[in-house]
Design a protein around this motif. Structure first.
Motif, PDB file in Angstrom:
ATOM      1  N   ARG A 149     -43.181  40.726 -39.202  1.00 57.04           N
ATOM      2  CA  ARG A 149     -43.628  40.958 -37.833  1.00 57.04           C
ATOM      3  C   ARG A 149     -44.768  41.972 -37.785  1.00 57.04           C
ATOM      4  O   ARG A 149     -45.725  41.816 -37.032  1.00 57.04           O
ATOM      5  CB  ARG A 149     -42.464  41.410 -36.946  1.00 57.04           C
ATOM      6  N   ASP A 151     -47.882  40.289 -38.754  1.00 52.13           N
ATOM      7  CA  ASP A 151     -48.369  39.462 -37.657  1.00 52.13           C
ATOM      8  C   ASP A 151     -49.166  40.313 -36.668  1.00 52.13           C
ATOM      9  O   ASP A 151     -50.226  39.925 -36.185  1.00 52.13           O
ATOM     10  CB  ASP A 151     -47.176  38.813 -36.960  1.00 52.13           C
ATOM     11  N   ARG A 152     -48.651  41.520 -36.420  1.00 50.20           N
ATOM     12  CA  ARG A 152     -49.348  42.455 -35.529  1.00 50.20           C
ATOM     13  C   ARG A 152     -50.723  42.823 -36.096  1.00 50.20           C
ATOM     14  O   ARG A 152     -51.712  42.876 -35.381  1.00 50.20           O
ATOM     15  CB  ARG A 152     -48.472  43.706 -35.369  1.00 50.20           C
ATOM     16  N   ILE A 207     -52.487  41.060 -38.196  1.00 51.16           N
ATOM     17  CA  ILE A 207     -53.389  39.899 -38.147  1.00 51.16           C
ATOM     18  C   ILE A 207     -54.032  39.814 -36.760  1.00 51.16           C
ATOM     19  O   ILE A 207     -55.228  39.538 -36.634  1.00 51.16           O
ATOM     20  CB  ILE A 207     -52.631  38.603 -38.491  1.00 51.16           C
ATOM     21  N   GLY A 208     -53.232  40.102 -35.723  1.00 49.94           N
ATOM     22  CA  GLY A 208     -53.790  40.130 -34.372  1.00 49.94           C
ATOM     23  C   GLY A 208     -54.900  41.158 -34.255  1.00 49.94           C
ATOM     24  O   GLY A 208     -55.921  40.924 -33.597  1.00 49.94           O
TER      25      GLY A 208
END
Lengths: 272, 251
Positions: A150, A153-154, A156-157
């Motif tokens: 997670r 993912d943050r 990558i944002g």
């Protein structure tokens, strides 16, 4: 043509520094001129992992602030002569870095290196955003567990919004490096499977590095695993990841459980 | 001076729960609605005498400009050039002129600590919107839908109050998608989706794979523990049916 790579993850302790050193060493062993830059100002570690802690005189903060010239701060590796380290300062904090200063240093590194590898600190604050700011490629280091996935993912944002590449409208290239993968635990369902991580993060896979004592030993003796123990599976994984960065197509082997015949017969039952 | 759009009450914070049994008598259902309001952002600059004179002039010239509008004060410039002592002075001056300060930005809560403004929020989320001249006619037709052609990553928030949102890709755990109309997710929905901020109970949520943390339509919402393993991982639609949230499989 120089490529600036950020090695990042969001979460701490997943293997950013180890991976920066190992990928940097592997690229240098392929004959490329590589600078590995430690952005973890205040908590520097890359110098230890690369065995250069006794040779640090000037650091990234000195260069960013103009107190030292870049060649004075760069430390040439004693084992691979095309590998250089730009260490972080241990006595300062991340506020000592400025975007303009970091941009100037990266531009100067671009002139004389084939690869600039920026080892990002954990977190999503200034140090991490400055490390990714000027990159055109990101290696997202992730462990196969939900918290790490997670956080990645943050990150990558953020790579898609906070980097100069993204602000210019280009899409930053991102690749996943899965580290500390334990095939035995994944088989037992105690750890996320490779395909689950890929499904969530939806970026191409650069490599899978299995959990291994070789990596820890290499870090402790201050030598990237690709140099310290080139025959180990971890060294092979990093070497292949580096060659994929160079554009080669190499089939991806998922690490398997390494067991003897007898333990394979009985081990499963014992674990069940 | 910029106008800023702040989602006021965040619908994700809405609490609507079935009465808890151990706590005795059944409580009424608590309904909390989402609301976005337009706030004006003003940034005082030293010297204050000049700045407040300019503010007074602006208020005299167009009396309705600040009327009933919430105001957010950007204190970054004051803090940097004069320091923290000037901050209560600026805020007091703005309040004396009848403006309704709902928040500050550009400074952290520590800067306000110890003053009578210490409870003022400093972390309002919002984005600047262009302040169109009032004479302009309203934009002819609002854009009916927003297409998000990439995954929505953890920590990202996609808010589109004018209509539907279509996401091609997954909505990650810890991400949220908030639409005035319906939400379509061509991928796994792992975060939050809140539909119908504007259209109300007619909105629906569609996703290829339900792994969400929370889904909501209009004033109703459900968290993951409300739907069983039967629906987990399946393609579903979420809609309001006679005041209740229905989640049903599509295949």
């Amino acid at each position: 043509m120089c490529k600036v790579v950020v090695v990042t993850s969001g979460k701490g302790g997943v293997g950013k520094t180890t991976s920066s050193a190992s990928l940097g060493a592997a690229l240098a062993q392929e004959g490329h001129k590589v600078a590995v830059v430690d952005f973890d100002v205040g908590l520097r570690n890359l110098d230890l992992v690369m065995g250069a802690e006794r040779r640090v005189v000037f650091d990234l903060v000195n260069v960013v602030q103009g107190d030292a010239k870049l060649p004075q701060a760069l430390i040439r590796d004693k084992r691979v002569e095309t590998l250089f380290l730009l260490p972080a300062s241990q006595t300062r904090d991340k506020d000592a870095l400025t975007e303009v200063g970091v941009g100037r240093v990266i531009d100067e590194l671009r002139e004389s290196f084939d690869w600039v590898i920026c080892d990002s600190p954990a977190g999503i604050e200034k140090g991490a955003t400055l490390a990714m700011r000027f990159a055109e490629l990101a290696v997202v280091v992730t462990n196969p567990e939900v918290s790490s996935v997670r956080d990645s993912d943050r990150i990558i944002g953020m790579l898609d919004s906070k980097t100069r590449c993204a602000e210019n409208g280009d899409r930053l290239e991102k690749q996943l490096l899965l580290t500390r993968y334990d095939p035995a635990r994944a088989a037992r369902g105690e750890m996320m499977k490779v395909e689950d991580v890929l499904e969530i993060l939806a970026i191409p896979l650069l490599g899978i590095v299995a959990e291994s004592p070789d990596v820890l030993t290499a870090s402790n003796v201050g030598c990237p695993v690709t140099l310290h123990n080139p025959g180990s599976p971890a060294a092979r994984a990093y070497r292949e990841a580096a060659r994929r960065l160079l554009g080669e197509t190499i089939t991806m082997d998922e690490p398997r459980e390494r067991r003897g015949f007898m333990s394979r017969l009985f081990g499963r039952k014992a674990a069940a | 001076m910029a106008a800023q759009l702040y989602p006021g009450h965040h619908p994700a914070a809405a609490q609507r729960q079935a009465p808890a049994d151990p706590d005795g008598p059944s409580l009424p259902m608590l309904r909390v609605r989402g609301r976005s309001v337009m706030a004006l952002v003003i940034a005082p600059e030293p010297p204050f005498a000049n700045w407040f004179a300019a503010l007074d002039q602006q208020m005299r010239r167009s009396a309705g400009f600040f009327a009933d509008r919430p105001v957010v004060v950007d204190l970054g410039a004051v803090f940097e050039s004069v320091g923290r002592d000037a901050i209560p002075v600026a805020l007091d001056g703005i309040e004396e002129r009848g403006l309704r300060v709902i928040g500050a930005e550009g400074v952290g809560p520590s800067v306000l600590a110890g003053t009578r403004w210490s409870r003022l929020p400093t972390s309002l989320h919002g984005r600047d919107v262009a302040q169109a001249p009032e004479a302009d006619p309203p934009a002819a037709a609002s854009v009916p839908s927003l297409l998000v052609d990439r995954p929505v990553r953890s920590g990202q928030s996609v808010v589109f109050e004018d209509g539907d949102i279509t996401v091609v890709g997954a909505v990650a755990s810890g991400a949220e998608v908030i639409a005035g109309g319906s939400i379509h997710v061509y991928g796994a929905l792992r975060g939050r989706a809140l539909a119908g901020l504007r259209t109300g109970a007619g909105a629906r949520i569609f996703c290829r794979r339900l792994e969400a943390e929370l889904v909501g339509v209009d004033q109703l919402y459900r968290t993951a523990e409300h739907w069983g393993p039967d629906l987990h991982g399946r393609a579903v639609q979420v809609r309001c049916d006679r005041g209740a949230l229905q989640i049903s499989a599509l295949d």
